[in-house]
Design a protein around this motif. Sequence first.
Motif, PDB file in Angstrom:
ATOM      1  N   ARG A  95       0.646  -1.215  -0.010  1.00 42.68           N
ATOM      2  CA  ARG A  95      -0.012  -0.031   0.137  1.00 42.68           C
ATOM      3  C   ARG A  95       0.953   1.240   0.028  1.00 42.68           C
ATOM      4  O   ARG A  95       0.713   2.344  -0.748  1.00 42.68           O
ATOM      5  CB  ARG A  95      -0.906   0.143   1.150  1.00 42.68           C
ATOM      6  N   GLU A 151      -8.975  -1.564  -1.671  1.00 40.21           N
ATOM      7  CA  GLU A 151      -7.368  -0.806  -1.590  1.00 40.21           C
ATOM      8  C   GLU A 151      -7.309   0.510  -2.115  1.00 40.21           C
ATOM      9  O   GLU A 151      -6.484   1.076  -1.997  1.00 40.21           O
ATOM     10  CB  GLU A 151      -6.580  -2.000  -2.194  1.00 40.21           C
ATOM     11  N   LYS A 154      -7.328   3.542  -0.415  1.00 42.46           N
ATOM     12  CA  LYS A 154      -6.313   3.638   0.808  1.00 42.46           C
ATOM     13  C   LYS A 154      -5.173   4.270  -0.328  1.00 42.46           C
ATOM     14  O   LYS A 154      -4.118   5.083   0.375  1.00 42.46           O
ATOM     15  CB  LYS A 154      -5.671   2.387   1.197  1.00 42.46           C
ATOM     16  N   LEU A 226      -4.996   4.816   7.906  1.00 46.09           N
ATOM     17  CA  LEU A 226      -5.949   3.999   6.911  1.00 46.09           C
ATOM     18  C   LEU A 226      -6.040   2.828   7.490  1.00 46.09           C
ATOM     19  O   LEU A 226      -7.072   2.100   7.117  1.00 46.09           O
ATOM     20  CB  LEU A 226      -5.316   4.396   5.490  1.00 46.09           C
ATOM     21  N   GLU A 227      -4.892   1.861   7.806  1.00 42.62           N
ATOM     22  CA  GLU A 227      -5.071   0.521   7.926  1.00 42.62           C
ATOM     23  C   GLU A 227      -5.865   0.453   9.129  1.00 42.62           C
ATOM     24  O   GLU A 227      -6.219  -1.049   9.652  1.00 42.62           O
ATOM     25  CB  GLU A 227      -3.867   0.057   8.154  1.00 42.62           C
ATOM     26  N   ALA A 231     -10.215  -2.099   7.349  1.00 43.18           N
ATOM     27  CA  ALA A 231      -9.146  -2.830   6.673  1.00 43.18           C
ATOM     28  C   ALA A 231      -9.390  -4.181   7.305  1.00 43.18           C
ATOM     29  O   ALA A 231      -9.780  -4.388   8.675  1.00 43.18           O
ATOM     30  CB  ALA A 231      -7.835  -2.228   7.242  1.00 43.18           C
TER      31      ALA A 231
END
Length: 285
Positions: A95, A151, A154, A226-227, A231
Amino acid sequence: MTDTVQTDTVQIAAPAPVASSPPRRARTRRLAPGRRLPFARVLGPVLVLALWALVSVLGLTDQRALPAPWTVLVSLWDVWTTGTLRSDILTSLQRASLGFVFGLAGGVVFALLAGLTRVGEALIDGTVQVKRAVPNLGLIPLFILWLGIGEAFKVVIIALGVFVPIYINLVSALSGIDNRYVELARVVGLTRAQFIRQVVFPGALPGFFVGLRLAVTGSWLALVVLEQINATSGLGYMMYQAQNYGQTDLIIVGLLIYGVFGFVSDSLVRMLERSALSWRRGLSS
């Protein structure tokens, strides 16, 4: 009879030459930082780890709130051998890498257009300045509606976090090139392509590397947040799950890995900067 008068000649010895002392050299005052210490950038983190171990040995901290370093290492080994840490690290690296590449490419292209053309400056710079005032985290709900919770959103958020520092610093470096170099290039008859290659690019490299270092840090900061939002994998997801179960040691494991990634990536950028700007002499050298 002739009187003879004899006069005694008195000889006065010349004084012995006095040895002259060598002139004293003026003591110069050292203004530069001095010689670089070996492993200088590692000393700070090592000192923090030593203090952490010391307060743990002395029992000055609650082990549930801040476990000892050896407890964190045991947890790290457990999740590495029996858990999902390896796949989480690979997912986070993928990512961050994708977002960094897209943000870097976009920042360089738009900065060159805005910094080298008046039309590009008029069309691009104002929009980027407005985007700069809007925090990336505030865009997360909008991008989730547009791109879903996969994904794609992100990677886009990470790319925007990389794009802004690259653009701002590169445009500033381009506009800060001394106008005397422009006059010199005109006198020697350089074409526009030669002027950009031989004058603009070398002159803008220091500012570009400043933006690159900020962009690397920005990519990891965006990834941490973000994770932990919608997620199902990654270091941030591992830390979020550890928070739900009160596993402080796993949270610290994730933070340490993020810190190591940031430190290593910044060191790589520094090495690239020293290689590309070997002609420059400053306080750091």
